[in-house]
Write an enzyme that holds these catalytic residues in place. Structure first.
Site, PDB file in Angstrom:
ATOM      1  N   ASP A 187      19.327 -26.285  39.719  1.00 48.91           N
ATOM      2  CA  ASP A 187      19.820 -25.647  38.501  1.00 48.91           C
ATOM      3  C   ASP A 187      21.289 -25.278  38.630  1.00 48.91           C
ATOM      4  O   ASP A 187      21.922 -24.850  37.660  1.00 48.91           O
ATOM      5  CB  ASP A 187      18.983 -24.420  38.134  1.00 48.91           C
ATOM      6  CG  ASP A 187      19.017 -23.326  39.202  1.00 48.91           C
ATOM      7  OD1 ASP A 187      19.571 -23.565  40.283  1.00 48.91           O
ATOM      8  OD2 ASP A 187      18.466 -22.238  38.936  1.00 48.91           O
ATOM      9  N   SER A 188      21.857 -25.507  39.811  1.00 45.49           N
ATOM     10  CA  SER A 188      23.304 -25.340  40.005  1.00 45.49           C
ATOM     11  C   SER A 188      24.081 -26.332  39.147  1.00 45.49           C
ATOM     12  O   SER A 188      25.310 -26.209  39.017  1.00 45.49           O
ATOM     13  CB  SER A 188      23.670 -25.514  41.479  1.00 45.49           C
ATOM     14  OG  SER A 188      23.093 -26.694  42.021  1.00 45.49           O
ATOM     15  N   ASP A 195      14.352 -27.884  40.474  1.00 49.24           N
ATOM     16  CA  ASP A 195      14.385 -26.428  40.339  1.00 49.24           C
ATOM     17  C   ASP A 195      13.687 -25.974  39.059  1.00 49.24           C
ATOM     18  O   ASP A 195      13.800 -26.623  38.016  1.00 49.24           O
ATOM     19  CB  ASP A 195      15.838 -25.929  40.283  1.00 49.24           C
ATOM     20  CG  ASP A 195      16.358 -25.492  41.633  1.00 49.24           C
ATOM     21  OD1 ASP A 195      15.537 -25.174  42.519  1.00 49.24           O
ATOM     22  OD2 ASP A 195      17.587 -25.448  41.803  1.00 49.24           O
ATOM     23  N   LYS A 230      10.945 -26.347  42.999  1.00 40.53           N
ATOM     24  CA  LYS A 230      11.476 -25.260  43.829  1.00 40.53           C
ATOM     25  C   LYS A 230      11.650 -24.033  42.962  1.00 40.53           C
ATOM     26  O   LYS A 230      12.104 -24.135  41.818  1.00 40.53           O
ATOM     27  CB  LYS A 230      12.813 -25.644  44.464  1.00 40.53           C
ATOM     28  CG  LYS A 230      13.390 -24.535  45.372  1.00 40.53           C
ATOM     29  CD  LYS A 230      14.628 -25.004  46.113  1.00 40.53           C
ATOM     30  CE  LYS A 230      15.858 -25.074  45.238  1.00 40.53           C
ATOM     31  NZ  LYS A 230      16.293 -23.716  44.765  1.00 40.53           N
ATOM     32  N   GLU A 234      12.891 -19.690  43.149  1.00 37.28           N
ATOM     33  CA  GLU A 234      13.663 -18.724  43.930  1.00 37.28           C
ATOM     34  C   GLU A 234      12.943 -17.386  44.049  1.00 37.28           C
ATOM     35  O   GLU A 234      12.206 -16.974  43.156  1.00 37.28           O
ATOM     36  CB  GLU A 234      15.026 -18.477  43.275  1.00 37.28           C
ATOM     37  CG  GLU A 234      15.960 -19.649  43.308  1.00 37.28           C
ATOM     38  CD  GLU A 234      17.330 -19.286  42.754  1.00 37.28           C
ATOM     39  OE1 GLU A 234      17.588 -18.089  42.527  1.00 37.28           O
ATOM     40  OE2 GLU A 234      18.140 -20.205  42.547  1.00 37.28           O
ATOM     41  N   GLU A 260      19.118 -19.627  52.243  1.00 35.02           N
ATOM     42  CA  GLU A 260      20.494 -19.768  51.791  1.00 35.02           C
ATOM     43  C   GLU A 260      21.336 -18.554  52.159  1.00 35.02           C
ATOM     44  O   GLU A 260      20.970 -17.409  51.868  1.00 35.02           O
ATOM     45  CB  GLU A 260      20.553 -19.982  50.273  1.00 35.02           C
ATOM     46  CG  GLU A 260      21.982 -20.167  49.759  1.00 35.02           C
ATOM     47  CD  GLU A 260      22.063 -20.624  48.323  1.00 35.02           C
ATOM     48  OE1 GLU A 260      23.196 -20.802  47.829  1.00 35.02           O
ATOM     49  OE2 GLU A 260      21.012 -20.829  47.692  1.00 35.02           O
TER      50      GLU A 260
END
Length: 334
Positions: free
Chosen positions: A77-78, A116, A146, A148, A216
């Site tokens: 999603d970056s 993501d 994925k 978070e 991270e």
């Protein structure tokens, strides 16, 4: 003979991926047996072989990642920041995320594809999380998702998604979707309490069935402790050389029909090949790529806290990583 929608979807996945030299030149068949799976990663982890992960957001980048033999292609999603120019990842919608996933799925023919779950599509309930994850696989063409964080709601979401039959990669440490709570893009695990939380969260994600966890922006001793405590692979992003694998990203590339003022494709291929080699030989990341530190006093306190949790091997790994970081920053050969 009438083909089912599922057959047609699988056929597109197998036949729509081509190398950079034939971008826009038509599809080329691939060997389905060569695809990387979750079991492939488990095997590499069991044998102590480093895992390579690269983030891509579009078709040409995915082709390069695939051609370089990278294990996992992560659609992050970056893209909200890297592609769309936002200051954070928060504006990324699920629909836009699916567009990026579909583009990458058309370009990758062997890497495990992980997409993501963007902010706002899985926090409300387990049902919302499963619905979003299903879309990422069915509409986005991904193999896994994925998510978070390690808040109870995130752990519950991961558990529900796994129970729905979808592979989940966890993500702890610096979690960009939580910058409102973290107060910005801040490294985690630099104090005893924060370091213990990283390990506890990673263990909780493993407990609910995640096949891997991203670490991270945490100090190397913390990543080493988490990697030792877990029975699943860890993927480091700015977390030092002691993880089970490493993640980097690939830039955008130019289609072949444009005039080549510079051979960007060769440069990217060379860079990805060097990245893969350095991860596999454990020469990356070195000290200059492991910037986040935890004081020796806090390392001792962290190790003591791990021992109280019954994680003696993790405590030893943290101490050894701290000692290694003070020397050359590289893990000892197994």
């Amino acid at each position: 003979m009438r083909r089912s929608p599922l057959f047609r979807q699988l056929a597109r996945r197998l036949l729509s991926n081509v190398p950079e030299s034939t971008v826009y030149g038509g599809p080329r068949p691939q060997e389905a047996a060569r695809r990387v799976t979750v079991n492939t990663l488990r095997g590499k982890h069991r044998r102590g072989e480093p895992i390579t992960v690269v983030t891509a957001y579009d078709y040409p980048s995915a082709v390069h990642v695939d051609s370089a033999g990278i294990d996992v292609c992560l659609v992050g999603d970056s893209a909200a920041m890297v592609v769309h120019g936002h200051d954070t990842t928060l504006p990324m919608s699920l629909d836009l995320m699916l567009e990026h996933c579909r583009a990458v799925a058309r370009g990758a023919r062997r890497s495990l594809l992980v997409g993501d779950l963007p902010f706002g599509c899985y926090e409300s309930s387990a049902e919302q999380a499963v619905d979003s994850a299903v879309r990422v696989l069915k509409e986005g063409g991904m193999d896994a998702i994925k998510l978070e964080g390690g808040a109870p709601s995130r752990i519950s979401a991961a558990k529900a998604i796994v129970e729905a039959g979808i592979a989940v990669m966890g993500h702890v440490g610096l979690t960009p979707q939580a910058i409102s709570v973290l107060g910005g893009f801040r490294p985690q695990g630099k104090t005893i309490d924060s370091a213990v939380k990283v390990v506890e969260t990673a263990l909780a994600l493993q407990e609910v069935g995640c096949f891997s966890v991203v670490l991270e922006c945490v100090p190397a001793p913390v990543a080493a402790a988490a990697t030792s405590a877990l029975q699943i692979p860890t993927i480091g992003i700015g977390a030092g050389p002691f993880c089970s694998g490493q993640c980097t990203s690939v830039p955008q590339v130019t289609p072949k029909f444009c005039k080549q003022f510079g051979n960007v494709g060769d440069v990217i291929n060379k860079a990805l090949s060097e990245y893969k080699q350095e991860v596999e030989t454990r020469s990356f990341p070195g000290p200059s790529h492991t910037p986040y530190k935890i004081t020796p006093t806090d390392v001792d306190g962290f190790a003591n806290a791990l021992q109280k949790m019954g994680l003696n091997e993790a405590a030893d790994a943290a101490a050894a990583a701290a000692e290694g970081s003070e020397k050359d920053g590289r893990p000892k050969e197994k």
